[in-house]
Structures are given as C-alpha cells and as structure tokens.
Design a protein around this motif. Structure first.
Motif, PDB file in Angstrom:
ATOM      1  N   ASP A   1     -28.413 -20.593  -5.311  1.00  0.00           N
ATOM      2  CA  ASP A   1     -28.949 -20.848  -6.652  1.00  0.00           C
ATOM      3  C   ASP A   1     -28.614 -22.257  -7.120  1.00  0.00           C
ATOM      4  OD1 ASP A   1     -29.981 -18.300  -6.704  1.00  0.00           O
ATOM      5  OD2 ASP A   1     -28.360 -17.458  -7.925  1.00  0.00           O
TER       6      ASP A   1
ATOM      7  N   PRO B   1     -21.811 -20.219 -10.337  1.00  0.00           N
ATOM      8  CA  PRO B   1     -22.700 -19.768 -11.414  1.00  0.00           C
ATOM      9  C   PRO B   1     -22.444 -20.499 -12.739  1.00  0.00           C
ATOM     10  CG  PRO B   1     -21.901 -17.889 -10.167  1.00  0.00           C
ATOM     11  CD  PRO B   1     -21.126 -19.076  -9.687  1.00  0.00           C
ATOM     12  N   ALA B   2     -21.167 -20.749 -13.045  1.00  0.00           N
ATOM     13  CA  ALA B   2     -20.849 -21.500 -14.261  1.00  0.00           C
ATOM     14  C   ALA B   2     -21.353 -22.930 -14.148  1.00  0.00           C
ATOM     15  CB  ALA B   2     -19.345 -21.477 -14.504  1.00  0.00           C
TER      16      ALA B   2
ATOM     17  N   ALA C   1     -27.768 -27.117 -15.815  1.00  0.00           N
ATOM     18  CA  ALA C   1     -29.080 -27.008 -16.466  1.00  0.00           C
ATOM     19  C   ALA C   1     -29.098 -27.736 -17.801  1.00  0.00           C
ATOM     20  CB  ALA C   1     -29.433 -25.537 -16.655  1.00  0.00           C
ATOM     21  N   LYS C   2     -27.986 -27.700 -18.535  1.00  0.00           N
ATOM     22  CA  LYS C   2     -27.903 -28.406 -19.821  1.00  0.00           C
ATOM     23  C   LYS C   2     -27.715 -29.910 -19.613  1.00  0.00           C
ATOM     24  CE  LYS C   2     -25.848 -24.450 -22.247  1.00  0.00           C
ATOM     25  NZ  LYS C   2     -24.642 -23.968 -22.977  1.00  0.00           N
TER      26      LYS C   2
ATOM     27  N   HIS D   1     -13.890 -24.409 -18.437  1.00  0.00           N
ATOM     28  CA  HIS D   1     -15.254 -24.826 -18.794  1.00  0.00           C
ATOM     29  C   HIS D   1     -15.358 -26.320 -19.066  1.00  0.00           C
ATOM     30  CE1 HIS D   1     -17.160 -20.882 -18.770  1.00  0.00           C
ATOM     31  NE2 HIS D   1     -16.047 -20.406 -19.301  1.00  0.00           N
TER      32      HIS D   1
ATOM     33  N   SER E   1     -23.933 -23.908 -12.402  1.00  0.00           N
ATOM     34  CA  SER E   1     -25.394 -23.861 -12.528  1.00  0.00           C
ATOM     35  C   SER E   1     -25.816 -23.893 -13.992  1.00  0.00           C
ATOM     36  CB  SER E   1     -25.949 -22.610 -11.850  1.00  0.00           C
ATOM     37  OG  SER E   1     -25.789 -22.655 -10.448  1.00  0.00           O
ATOM     38  N   GLN E   2     -25.132 -23.106 -14.806  1.00  0.00           N
ATOM     39  CA  GLN E   2     -25.461 -23.073 -16.242  1.00  0.00           C
ATOM     40  C   GLN E   2     -25.190 -24.419 -16.898  1.00  0.00           C
ATOM     41  OE1 GLN E   2     -23.462 -19.810 -18.155  1.00  0.00           O
ATOM     42  NE2 GLN E   2     -24.557 -18.246 -16.989  1.00  0.00           N
TER      43      GLN E   2
ATOM     44  N   GLU F   1     -18.047 -28.547 -17.074  1.00  0.00           N
ATOM     45  CA  GLU F   1     -19.015 -29.409 -17.761  1.00  0.00           C
ATOM     46  C   GLU F   1     -18.913 -30.847 -17.267  1.00  0.00           C
ATOM     47  OE1 GLU F   1     -18.210 -28.837 -21.887  1.00  0.00           O
ATOM     48  OE2 GLU F   1     -18.921 -26.745 -21.885  1.00  0.00           O
TER      49      GLU F   1
END
Length: 586
Positions: free
Chosen positions: A256, A351-352, A358-359, A221, A354-355, A225
């Motif tokens: 996505d 998918p990770a 967004a932040k 992660h 994408s999350q 990030e």
C-alpha cells in the motif's frame, strides 16, 4: 494481536498440574503456555525428562510432543522453521556442554533473525555421590564447565540455570515474554540432572501467562509526520528491505505505501517475501547503476541494507530507518546512516506513514503520479529482461538450455509448484525467475549465514503447515552441513513429507565468489581449479534419501527437469519425502 498463551482479561481460576518432579513441572508449564513441540537431542542428563513422558499416561499431564532429532543443529533449526510457519515459539533441548556446542550455529541463525526458541541444555550432575542423579559415568567429569552458558550468551536474550525451588510458572512466563518481546530471540535454560529429578508438589498456575511481551507497536506520530514530509519532498526515493515480510501483515502494508508514494522497493538479500513479485513497485533484488542518484532511502528492518565497500551508494541521501530494532543494537559495528529512526514494526509504522504521506504530498501529487506511471511501465519490462538474461531465452517461450542451470531449475519449479507452496531457500533457487505473491511463501537463510539451516527448517515448517507443500532448495554444500541423514531419519520417523532439491554444482561457490571479489586478478582466478572450492567427488544425495525411506532421483538433463519435478511432487503429495539431486553447471 493475541500473544502465545497470554490473556489480558485479568485474574482467572487456577489450573492444577499434578506433577511429581521438577522435570514434569517444567514440561507441563511449557505446554500450558503454548509450546506444542520439544525438539530433543537427549543424553545422560535426560532421565527425569524421559521419566516424565513415560509417566504421562498415568499422570494425565499434557506435555509438549517430543520429536527425537539425532543432531542438535537440526533440532534447533526445526524449532526455527516451526516458528516461521506458525508464529508460535517452540522448544529445543540438548545434551550438556557438547550438545550446546553443536547447537551454536543454529542458535546464531535464530538470534540474528530474532526468532524466539525455548532452548535448554542439561548440565552435568553437580554432585559426585549422594543422589540417584549424581555422576555415574566418566563423561560427567569431562563435560563439566565453569560457565556452560558462556558459550551462547551472545546468541540469547536471557539465560538462567534451573535451581531448587525455582518458581516454575514465573520462570517460564518470563522466559517466553522476553523471547517474544521486540526485538526478541532465543532464551537459554540450563538444567542440572539432580534439579530435574527433584520431587515437586502439585502446581497451581494461571491458565494464561500474566506477563505480556513488550512489542514495538506504538507510533510516534511526530516522527511519522517528519518522515512523511521528507518522503513527499523526495524526487527519487527508494525503499530497501530484506525482512519486513517476517510479519505477514507488513507485506500488504508495504504494498500500500509503495503504491501511494510511488516508491520502488529493492528486496536486497531478502530472506522473506516482502512484496509480491507482480507489484509494480517491486524493483528487483539488487542495486542498479542509478543507486547513487536516490535522494531519500527508507530502510525497513534490514541489518545490512547495502555494501558500502562494494556499492556506489547515495552518500548525500537522507536515510530513514524503521523497525523494531532500527539500529541493530546487537551488531557491534554498523555505520549505515540513520538520519531519522522510527522505532516500530513496519506492519504498524507503514499504515501510519501512508496516512501521513497522503496529507504531506498534496502539493506534490502530479510529480508522484508521473513517477508511479513511469515505474509501473518499467516494472514488467525490467522483470522480463532480467528473466530472459538469467534463462538465456524468452521467458514466455523458454528454450531448454544445453546445460542445467540454477535459473532453469528455478523456472521449472515455478511452473509446477502449487500456488500456496512454501519455498525454504538456502543458496538454491534463483528468486528473480520465480513468482511469489502470498505472504509466508518464501524463506531464506539468516543474516548470520550459518549453513545447514534450510533442510531441518523446512521440516519444522511442514509440521506447522501440514496442508501446504514445503519445498527446500539448497546447494550441495548447504545440504552436507544440514546433517542430511539425521534430517531424513526424522522425516521418515514422523512422516514429514517435504520436497528437497539439491542444486549440486560440486563447488563451494561462496568461497569462490569471495576470493574473486578480493583478488579479481589473483592467482586463484587464473588457476584451473581454485584451491579449497571443489566438492568432488559428490555424494549420491538421492541414494541417501532412499536409504532413509524416501524417494530420490538424480537429474542432469535439462529436458528431464519437468518430469522429475512432477514425479517428486506426486510422491510428496502421497506422504513420501522426496529429494532431487540436480547436477548443475559449475
């Protein structure tokens, strides 16, 4: 994700296999582990294998269904195609050293695409006498090698020779786990004739393998990030992929992320459907003049994302590479930038990302929205213009061209193919004029470039997807490399009805293009006929298909293309293999 015949629920009751020979034990364990087909090109090393199948009605053993394939390249490529259509590893077995040599091209194709295949080759008898399986024909001396596996060691992830007393369950489970681990690929098992014929007692095995494949499904992660922050700060980002779509779940994940990040996607030398054709971020299949202007590039599971010697590429751009093997460790020299490596399958990493994006992009949303709107407006316009250029007329109201072109054939095919059809393409159809939206609907050749893959791969894929129309589009050179008589015979014998479209330009265009690239003003370009590129006289490929019990037709008039396709598709729908020999311009 559930692996092929692997169960992590713990220890279970044993399964009894009433085997009498090592060959029976091998085949029975393979079947118990989910290998349904054995694509075989047998020889004098196969007596124990053949006896096992002959005894199966009496023994009650469940064995992989044998498919006799009269050429080794076709056998391995059929196993490759079956995996593409099912996600399930299958087996191919061939005859000693010479059969292994004939298999190498197909194995190199599978290895470069990380396609798992349980590949085996017999080994000439070790003993000269003393056993019923000892050498008994002269070739048994001529076919022996010091290191038979040395021929293919770079094309497999594991190799082993069957030995007396081999723990069959352990051996098969380990082989399959390594083949289906990331990055994965074929495995090799050598099988001496005496060993296959050795007596064996009833086996007791676990119903499911207790060895799980090692997959790149974990997420770092902190690196995700970091990647999100780099991409969120980018002014002109770009995604490049050729094969992220080999995992069907990655198609939606890429769609996505590309939408969220407003990031265009180039499917460079794509051999899978990575992004639906109508997605607003789909930016084509090659680079435009502004390639060097991009400031961040996300490369997804692509061994060669651009050509440094040919493309004006963005030297100062930050490059993020994501994949189960982002540095392509099996390629000796590969100097593409990798400022950040994300070791994970795109289906899990995107998918990770994408999350995290967004932040990270909260302060950049206005610029990202503007970029998305601009790209969305440009998408359909660019697609329309490219199709018009390839077709030579308005793609909404295309005019029948004066000469048969690959683009016209592809356009006609796109108009008539069923929505769920599967295209297997080997230097045939022109993808920009076609529409693909469904994962697993398009497959192209391996990055290894071994010709002769498309036709047999389409047969294997049809076995895996019997209810969908499978269409193989390929050049005339690729068709000849495929050993078409062998392929047509297999199709007839096993009632595998596919449509094959040969784009027949009577030329070796890849050779011509390569020569033009190196010597653009050379003597070869000025010659009336470039040496070593003509494939005249051209065989009547359609007549070969008819000789093998299929439907064949030659088409040279562009106005007749739609009708010919309709007739061929009707034959395929009725269970008859069909081939169109389409005479295109040079």
């Amino acid at each position: 994700m559930r692996d092929q015949n692997h169960d992590n629920s713990g220890i279970q009751d044993k399964l009894d296999l009433p085997v009498e020979t090592t060959a029976e034990a091998l085949l029975a364990v393979m079947k118990a582990r989910g290998i349904d087909y054995l694509f075989a090109n047998p020889g004098t090393d196969f007596p124990a294998i053949i006896e096992a199948y002959a005894r199966a009605p009496q023994s009650g053993l469940s064995l992989p269904q044998p498919i006799l394939v009269p050429h080794e390249n076709a056998a391995v490529s059929m196993a490759h195609g079956y995996y593409l259509g099912s996600g399930r590893m299958q087996a191919a077995m061939v005859h000693v050293s010479v059969g292994l040599a004939n298999s190498l091209c197909a194995l190199l194709n599978a290895a470069r695409e990380n396609v798992p295949i349980f590949f085996g080759a017999g080994r000439t008898p070790i003993t000269e006498s003393g056993s019923a399986s000892s050498r008994d024909v002269s070739i048994h001396w001529g076919q022996e090698m010091y290191d038979q596996a040395g021929m293919l060691r770079e094309a497999v992830v594991w190799d082993y020779e069957l030995r007396p007393g081999t723990a069959m369950e352990t051996m098969v489970d380990r082989a399959m786990a390594l083949a289906t681990s990331d990055p994965g690929g074929p495995i090799y098992l050598g099988m001496p004739r005496e060993t296959l014929a050795e007596p064996a007692a009833t086996l007791k095995i676990s119903p499911h393998s207790r060895i799980s494949p090692a997959r790149a499904t974990g997420i770092d992660h902190s690196q995700i990030e970091q990647a999100a922050q780099i991409l969120a700060a980018a002014k002109n980002p770009l995604i490049i992929t050729s094969r992220s779509g080999r995992d069907p779940d990655a198609v939606a994940a890429l769609a996505d992320f590309a939408s969220i990040a407003a990031c265009p996607v180039i499917e460079y030398r794509a051999n899978y459907l990575n992004l639906p054709s109508d997605h607003p971020m789909q930016a084509g299949f090659d680079f435009t003049a502004d390639f060097a202007d991009h400031d961040v590039i996300l490369v997804l599971d692509t061994p060669a994302p651009w050509l440094p010697a040919r493309h004006d590429w963005p030297h100062k751009a930050l490059v993020i590479q994501m994949g189960s093997d982002p540095l392509a460790q099996d390629i000796p020299i590969r100097g593409f930038s990798a400022d950040l490596c994300l070791l994970c399958r795109p289906a899990f990493g995107l998918p990770a990302l994408s999350q995290a994006f967004a932040k990270a992009a909260q302060g950049q949303q206005k610029a990202i929205d503007a970029r998305r709107e601009k790209r969305s407006l440009a998408h359909e316009k660019a697609r329309h213009e490219l199709k018009a250029r390839l077709l030579g007329s308005d793609p909404q109201k295309p005019e029948i061209p004066a000469r048969m072109t690959p683009a016209w054939v592809s356009h006609c095919l796109d108009r008539l193919k069923p929505e769920d059809a599967i295209i297997v393409n080997e230097i045939g159809c022109i993808r920009p004029v076609m529409r693909f939206t469904r994962p697993g609907s398009f497959y192209g050749p391996s990055n290894a470039g071994g010709l002769g893959w498309g036709l047999p791969a389409s047969l294997g894929l049809k076995l895996a997807q019997p209810d969908r129309m499978v269409i193989c589009t390929l050049g005339d050179g690729s068709h000849m490399f495929a050993n078409p008589v062998a392929c047509h015979q297999v199709a007839a014998a096993h009632k595998i009805a596919t449509l094959t479209i040969v784009f027949n330009n009577r030329r070796w265009n890849a050779v011509k293009t390569a020569t033009a690239s190196v010597y653009p003003d050379g003597h070869a370009m000025r010659a009336n006929l470039m040496p070593m590129t003509a494939l005249d006289p051209s065989p009547a490929f359609h007549e070969i298909a008819k000789a093998c019990g299929g439907y064949g037709e030659e088409v040279s008039d562009p106005a007749a293309m739609m009708g010919a396709l309709s007739r061929a598709m009707e034959k395929v729908a009725a269970g008859v293999p069909a081939l169109l020999n389409v005479i295109t311009e040079h």
